[in-house]
Design an enzyme around this catalytic site. Structure first.
Site, PDB file in Angstrom:
ATOM      1  NE  ARG A  15       5.048 -48.227 -64.219  1.00 55.02           N
ATOM      2  CZ  ARG A  15       5.051 -46.895 -64.181  1.00 55.02           C
ATOM      3  NH1 ARG A  15       6.182 -46.244 -64.346  1.00 55.02           N
ATOM      4  NH2 ARG A  15       3.937 -46.233 -63.972  1.00 55.02           N
ATOM      5  CB  ILE A  16       6.181 -55.551 -65.710  1.00 54.46           C
ATOM      6  CG1 ILE A  16       6.149 -54.934 -64.306  1.00 54.46           C
ATOM      7  CG2 ILE A  16       7.010 -56.838 -65.701  1.00 54.46           C
ATOM      8  CD1 ILE A  16       5.380 -55.753 -63.289  1.00 54.46           C
ATOM      9  CG  ASP A  24      -1.340 -53.974 -74.742  1.00 51.89           C
ATOM     10  OD1 ASP A  24      -2.398 -53.352 -74.949  1.00 51.89           O
ATOM     11  OD2 ASP A  24      -0.680 -53.841 -73.692  1.00 51.89           O
ATOM     12  CB  ALA A  74       0.466 -60.757 -64.514  1.00 48.17           C
ATOM     13  NE  ARG A  75      -2.021 -58.869 -58.367  1.00 49.65           N
ATOM     14  CZ  ARG A  75      -0.839 -58.300 -58.259  1.00 49.65           C
ATOM     15  NH1 ARG A  75       0.216 -58.887 -58.833  1.00 49.65           N
ATOM     16  NH2 ARG A  75      -0.681 -57.173 -57.604  1.00 49.65           N
ATOM     17  CG  ASP A 127       6.466 -64.805 -58.477  1.00 51.10           C
ATOM     18  OD1 ASP A 127       7.092 -65.465 -57.619  1.00 51.10           O
ATOM     19  OD2 ASP A 127       6.223 -63.584 -58.350  1.00 51.10           O
ATOM     20  CD  GLU A 178      -0.573 -64.404 -54.245  1.00 51.98           C
ATOM     21  OE1 GLU A 178       0.579 -63.949 -54.151  1.00 51.98           O
ATOM     22  OE2 GLU A 178      -1.311 -64.189 -55.225  1.00 51.98           O
ATOM     23  CG  HIS A 182       3.223 -62.529 -55.421  1.00 53.44           C
ATOM     24  ND1 HIS A 182       1.935 -62.111 -55.229  1.00 53.44           N
ATOM     25  CD2 HIS A 182       3.763 -61.635 -56.304  1.00 53.44           C
ATOM     26  CE1 HIS A 182       1.694 -61.019 -55.945  1.00 53.44           C
ATOM     27  NE2 HIS A 182       2.789 -60.716 -56.602  1.00 53.44           N
TER      28      HIS A 182
END
Length: 342
Positions: free
Chosen positions: A172-173, A192, A252-253, A276, A281, A300
């Site tokens: 979606r992003i 993708d 993302a992660r 980010d 984390e 983040h």
């Protein structure tokens, strides 16, 4: 004023401490109270050990209105909510609290992931344009020099005209980033495995392999979900394929990037990064990421902040209104999709 027979569903707010006050303005609480039979100021922080007031409200709830840090809805938790029929999540991913037990119960789920995608995509667009313009580099050099300088010569390879941006993941992003990039004179590559050539053509991008994308892009932006198969999706091979001066953006992660492989590339100055999210984390206090001039490290914050949380509340309340009218959710979450989404 309500009628003697009130057919509005009973609802309960469920989210982490302090979140409701940031998520909901007075107008949101008023709309929530108008759409449902609920106390818009009663918030369940822990459904595994609720107060008597929360336990009573949960037992009657037909709808759970959730946000970040909501209690995972295990079979044991759901046993205390026999009337529950829907979960409306006023944030992005529902993986933290929606369990198999929810799907087994036939509970309908929706989220405001679409609303949360917008600020992430906007952050990414700004990062892409700044990266190609070498804004971080020129600001750092200007701070050090504090004198006249031939910037046209030093920054001769920079700019956003006819540069190539690689987008990893038509999430979606990722799709919103592609949409935001359309007005600019940029070529966009996409990796993708779930997108075919026809869909890529509709998106206005060129479908490539991951290695080709990394080798051919001046900026590589990561928008894939965190899944077992995407762990360290960007590893040593992909990083070494990137040309000197390439910028890696990760909103993302952190686990999608092998930081042990990335750090030497950043310390040497060969690559640049906008991070980010990291893995872990919170980077260790002695991490070079905090000090490197070619790294923009943020805590983040690409997702919804401040007033942007109200956009998620608005979307969630729109979905709640659809539910009260007997209509299907406009943006439902389905169990099968979660196996390959955030």
């Amino acid at each position: 004023m309500t009628h003697a027979t009130d057919n509005r569903p009973t609802a309960l707010l469920a989210m982490g401490p302090g979140i409701a006050d940031r998520l909901l303005a007075d107008r949101h609480r008023a709309r929530l109270a108008a759409l449902t039979r609920t106390d818009p100021y009663l918030v369940a922080h822990d459904l595994t050990d609720p107060s008597p007031e929360v336990a009573a409200a949960f037992a009657e709830a037909e709808v759970l209105f959730t946000c970040w840090d909501a209690t995972p809805l295990t079979a044991e938790v759901l046993a205390a909510a026999p009337r529950l029929r829907a979960v409306v999540h006023a944030a992005g991913s529902v993986k933290h609290h929606i369990t198999d037990a929810c799907w087994e119960r036939g509970i309908a789920v929706t989220s405001a992931a679409g609303a949360n995608a917008l600020p992430v995509a906007e952050f990414t667009l700004a990062a892409i344009l700044f990266a190609n313009k070498r804004v971080l580099h020129s600001a750092d050099r200007y701070r050090a020099l504090r004198a006249e300088h031939d910037w046209l010569a030093e920054l001769g390879g920079s700019g956003n005209y006819r540069r190539t941006v690689g987008v990893i993941g038509a999430s979606r992003i990722g799709r919103r980033v592609i949409e935001l990039l359309r007005p600019f004179d940029l070529d966009v590559l996409l990796y993708d495995p779930y997108v075919d050539e026809a869909e890529a053509a509709r998106l206005g991008v060129r479908l490539t392999s991951l290695d080709e994308l990394c080798a051919g892009s001046s900026v590589v932006s990561v928008h894939a979900p965190q899944l077992p198969e995407t762990h360290h999706l960007i590893g040593a091979a992909q990083l070494s394929a990137m040309a000197t001066g390439t910028t890696l953006i990760n909103t993302a992660r952190g686990s999608l990037v092998d930081e042990e492989a990335l750090l030497p590339e950043l310390v040497s100055g060969r690559l640049h990064a906008v991070l980010d999210v990291t893995d872990p984390e919170l980077p260790p206090a002695d991490s070079p990421l905090y000090e490197l001039p070619n790294v923009l490290l943020t805590p983040h914050v690409a997702g919804s902040l401040g007033g942007e949380l109200h956009r998620m509340a608005d979307q969630a309340l729109d979905e709640l209104e659809r539910y009260t009218q007997g209509k299907p959710f406009a943006d439902p979450v389905r169990a099968g999709v979660l196996t390959r989404s955030a």
